[in-house]
Design an enzyme around this catalytic site. Structure first.
Site, PDB file in Angstrom:
ATOM      1  N   VAL A  79       0.607  -0.931   0.219  1.00  0.00           N
ATOM      2  CA  VAL A  79       0.154  -0.493  -0.114  1.00  0.00           C
ATOM      3  C   VAL A  79       0.910   1.029   0.028  1.00  0.00           C
ATOM      4  CG1 VAL A  79      -1.739   1.523   0.892  1.00  0.00           C
ATOM      5  CG2 VAL A  79      -1.760  -1.238   1.291  1.00  0.00           C
ATOM      6  N   ARG A  87      -2.165  13.634   1.190  1.00  0.00           N
ATOM      7  CA  ARG A  87      -3.003  14.036   1.708  1.00  0.00           C
ATOM      8  C   ARG A  87      -4.372  14.201   0.633  1.00  0.00           C
ATOM      9  NH1 ARG A  87      -1.418  14.586   6.094  1.00  0.00           N
ATOM     10  NH2 ARG A  87       0.682  14.622   7.308  1.00  0.00           N
ATOM     11  N   ARG A  88      -4.709  14.318  -0.550  1.00  0.00           N
ATOM     12  CA  ARG A  88      -5.489  14.601  -1.615  1.00  0.00           C
ATOM     13  C   ARG A  88      -6.475  13.328  -1.781  1.00  0.00           C
ATOM     14  NH1 ARG A  88      -1.900  16.112  -6.450  1.00  0.00           N
ATOM     15  NH2 ARG A  88      -3.325  15.839  -8.119  1.00  0.00           N
ATOM     16  N   THR A  92      -7.610   6.822   0.758  1.00  0.00           N
ATOM     17  CA  THR A  92      -8.772   7.030   1.011  1.00  0.00           C
ATOM     18  C   THR A  92      -9.571   5.755  -0.380  1.00  0.00           C
ATOM     19  OG1 THR A  92      -8.883   8.524   2.660  1.00  0.00           O
ATOM     20  CG2 THR A  92     -11.096   7.759   1.611  1.00  0.00           C
ATOM     21  N   TYR A 120      -4.763   3.136   9.455  1.00  0.00           N
ATOM     22  CA  TYR A 120      -5.626   2.221   9.636  1.00  0.00           C
ATOM     23  C   TYR A 120      -7.114   2.622  10.221  1.00  0.00           C
ATOM     24  CZ  TYR A 120      -2.218   1.391   5.316  1.00  0.00           C
ATOM     25  OH  TYR A 120      -1.439   1.675   4.508  1.00  0.00           O
ATOM     26  N   PHE A 410       3.026  -9.499   5.790  1.00  0.00           N
ATOM     27  CA  PHE A 410       3.045  -9.464   4.190  1.00  0.00           C
ATOM     28  C   PHE A 410       2.056  -8.472   3.441  1.00  0.00           C
ATOM     29  CE2 PHE A 410      -1.024 -10.764   6.523  1.00  0.00           C
ATOM     30  CZ  PHE A 410      -1.594  -9.994   6.258  1.00  0.00           C
TER      31      PHE A 410
END
Length: 410
Positions: A79, A87-88, A92, A120, A410
């Site tokens: 990720v 921050r855009r 999300t 998270y 992982f």
């Protein structure tokens, strides 16, 4: 505005370059090839800003052991968001899409390992298992309070290891909640890779099993070694790094720990990611010789479908409570529900009566495998108890014989 869509196999190398940028990494070619092979078998989504890949997320196709069941549970990995797009809303958007896909696929759970624990929770993930690092001073024989199993020990060639230890690992998963399935590819690309990804000075993997030849094994230990370094007072003894140790009895575990602690030219054993209730911590005779040197959150769990997650696991005691669950990301989970566990099974249905407990889906996930007590979260102000004793009742129902544990990062 970014476009969230599938990442084709032709873009895997681009996704890896983004990951290496985000995690400040520069792996060797062999490691890059392993990463490419792993991502090729994953579900992959990306955030594209025009032709540029600005964010990426992948998911392993796992099943996870939970109390009394084995449930589909994608394991999120790699990720990352490009530094130019932080921050855009990119993360999300990726998380929202992955949760949607997970729900559509009928998976009640999702899981990840967090590189930054602060991120998270806002997506509904709770820290559901805990790991510890155990270190053994092996400059002297390992002192034990029980007799080790004296059946023969034998080395297994890494080329044969998956066939020998893989079935044993799979059979033991049900004994502890929190353990994901492990494909042959993950065995070979991660656990049994010739070169360790984090420390190139470590040896290739070594595998020792216990049991008579021709019969099913009773346990195994997978480890790597590093020679001693330095001279004189600066000398650092040789290291045995235990990556995994599985045993079907305490005596088998004692034999395997004794074996790795007696390897020539070594004076230290370090085992990362062991369960908090590892039997070694009880049958070791000298706790100055066997020490816990670190404790940390391990698996982060998300209840994607709370109804399915609660009704498909087993319970240790009957309970009937009304839970007021908050879930800002998945509204279908939010509301007041009556959880009823009894001899005829488990039901979880909308309720109009007052709540006994109010909690966020994040806290419910943290408690789901039995590794976090609801009463602790009440004391921390994270769960609200309206009916005295309801947290203790839910804890009794969630309890497991051994604590959940996840050794697969992982």
């Amino acid at each position: 505005m970014v476009d969230i869509r599938e990442v084709p196999e032709s873009d895997i190398d681009r996704a890896l370059e983004l990951a290496y940028l985000v995690f400040h990494d520069r792996p060797e070619r062999e490691v890059r090839e392993r990463h490419h092979a792993l991502l090729a078998s994953c579900d992959r989504i990306g955030a594209y800003d025009g032709a540029a890949l600005a964010g990426f997320m992948a998911a392993h196709d796992f099943r996870l052991s939970v109390p009394g069941a084995d449930l589909p549970c994608p394991g999120l990995t790699f990720v990352g968001v490009a530094p130019t797009h932080r921050r855009r809303g990119v993360l999300t958007a990726l998380m929202t899409e992955m949760l949607r896909r997970t729900a559509d696929a009928g998976s009640p759970l999702a899981a990840l390992w967090a590189s930054e624990a602060a991120i998270y929770g806002r997506f509904g993930y709770g820290s559901a298992t805990t790991g510890v690092t155990i270190e053994i001073d092996s400059t002297r024989p390992l002192a034990l309070r029980i007799d080790p199993d004296r059946r023969p020990l034998r080395l297994v060639d890494p080329e044969e290891a998956v066939a020998v230890v893989g079935p044993f690992h799979e059979a033991t998963r049900a004994g502890r909640a929190g353990r994901p399935t492990r494909s042959a590819e993950r065995w070979s690309q991660e656990w049994l890779a010739e070169q360790d990804e984090e420390d190139e000075e470590l040896s290739p993997p070594r595998i020792i099993v216990l049991g008579e030849a021709g019969l099913p094994i009773a346990g195994y230990v997978l480890y790597r070694t590093k020679p001693e370094d330095g001279v004189g007072s600066a000398r650092v003894p040789g290291l045995v790094r235990v990556d995994e140790l599985e045993a079907d009895t305490p005596a088998v575990a004692a034999a395997l720990w004794e074996c790795v602690a007696s390897l020539d030219l070594t004076g230290r054993v370090r085992a990362w990611g062991r369960p908090v209730d590892d039997p070694l911590l009880h049958f070791a005779a000298d706790r100055d010789q066997v020490r816990v040197t670190a404790q940390f959150p391990a698996l982060w769990l998300r209840l994607v479908d709370v109804h399915a997650a609660l009704t498909e696991r087993s319970w240790a005691a009957p309970v009937e409570l009304v839970l007021e669950v908050h879930d800002a990301r998945m509204p279908a989970n939010a509301g007041r529900f009556r959880l009823a566990v009894g001899p005829d099974g488990t039901t979880y249905a909308h309720a109009d009566s007052a709540a006994d407990l109010a909690l966020d889906v994040r806290e419910l996930a943290a408690c789901y495998l039995g590794g976090t007590r609801v009463e602790e979260l009440v004391a921390a102000g994270l769960v609200r108890e309206y009916t005295a004793g309801s947290a203790a009742a839910l804890d009794a129902a969630l309890r497991t014989a051994v604590l959940p544990h996840t050794g697969d990062e992982f």
